[in-house]
Design an enzyme around this catalytic site. Structure first.
Site, PDB file in Angstrom:
ATOM      1  N   ASP A 124       0.865  -1.177   0.000  1.00  0.00           N
ATOM      2  CA  ASP A 124       0.000   0.000   0.000  1.00  0.00           C
ATOM      3  C   ASP A 124       0.901   1.227   0.000  1.00  0.00           C
ATOM      4  OD1 ASP A 124      -0.260   1.166   3.095  1.00  0.00           O
ATOM      5  OD2 ASP A 124       0.050  -1.001   3.057  1.00  0.00           O
ATOM      6  N   GLU A 171      -8.681   4.855  11.525  1.00  0.00           N
ATOM      7  CA  GLU A 171      -7.688   4.869  12.593  1.00  0.00           C
ATOM      8  C   GLU A 171      -7.734   6.232  13.262  1.00  0.00           C
ATOM      9  OE1 GLU A 171      -3.491   5.215  11.060  1.00  0.00           O
ATOM     10  OE2 GLU A 171      -4.470   4.688   9.165  1.00  0.00           O
TER      11      GLU A 171
END
Length: 260
Positions: A59, A146
């Site tokens: 990623d 997050e």
């Protein structure tokens, strides 16, 4: 259209080859199933290692700079999650370039959205849809949940609000792309907001132990196991991820979860 056609033809070839052959050797003992992958700060795994997983990917965001995607693919990387958007008004400056280049290299790729808690799920869904093309053959979108360290958005809403607004985002985005988004999350955020009851596939960050230890009872599709990976074609450290199944499972997952 020519670019998309080339990507789809290449992806079909990749899937056909993967279905027609069985790996002739077991994954090597090291940072990844492919010996070309590495880790600048390797972890000593005690409760289960990601290195035995057959399928690995990356990623990325703007911080990876210029990428040689053909070398990345040649190193054994099977997928890429690319940062696209953040909040309701930011697009990663390298998103469009990475999106195009990964397709040219015939690497399955999906876009991820970094979620902010000072915008509604509706606003962020609309921003993601405006910024990310709906292309046949793309992997499902991802919502990155997050706790942020942003000075402009220090809010930490209740678990009920987090899940309600994230679900709004996922419903809108899922309808648009025809695939329900994957949830990426971290150990503390998952625990603080009790995310296990959300309806989604999970991409879990766990760089110090196996997900079954950090997220007891939670099924996962992807495991982000290091932020200090080494991949030919990328300068500096990069996040490495493992898919939960075998190569055959990966082919089946792609056949089910690609945008159509």
């Amino acid at each position: 259209m020519r670019i998309l056609t080339k990507f789809m033809l290449g992806l079909m070839l990749v899937l056909a080859v993967a279905c027609s052959r069985t790996p002739t050797r077991a994954p090597s003992a090291g940072p990844g199933a492919n010996p070309q992958l590495g880790d600048s700060r390797p972890h000593s795994w005690t409760s289960g290692s990601p290195y035995g997983q057959a399928v690995h990917g990356i990623d990325i965001s703007r911080w990876q700079g210029n990428i040689d995607w053909n070398r990345v693919r040649g190193s054994g990387i099977s997928f890429a999650f690319i940062k696209s958007t953040e909040g309701g008004d930011h697009v990663d400056p390298n998103f469009r370039r990475y999106w195009y280049e990964a397709a040219q290299a015939r690497i399955p790729r999906g876009a991820y959205h970094y979620y902010y808690f000072c915008r509604s799920g509706f606003e962020q869904a609309q921003w993601f849809i405006r910024s990310v093309p709906r292309e046949v053959g793309s992997m499902p979108p991802v919502i990155d949940l997050e706790w942020t360290n942003s000075k402009t958005c220090p809010r930490r809403p209740s678990p009920a609000e987090v899940k309600r607004e994230a679900s709004v985002f996922m419903d809108i985005v899922g309808r648009h792309y025809g695939q329900r988004p994957i949830i990426y999350t971290t150990v503390d955020f998952y625990r603080d907001n009790r995310l296990g009851d959300m309806r989604a596939e999970f991409w879990l960050r766990s760089v110090a132990d196996h997900p079954r230890v950090r997220y007891p009872g939670q099924r996962w599709a992807f495991w982000q196991y290091t932020g200090t990976g080494i991949v030919p074609g990328i300068q500096g450290d990069v996040d490495l991820n493992a898919f939960a199944g075998s190569r055959s499972d990966w082919v089946r997952w792609l056949n089910t979860r690609l945008t159509r």
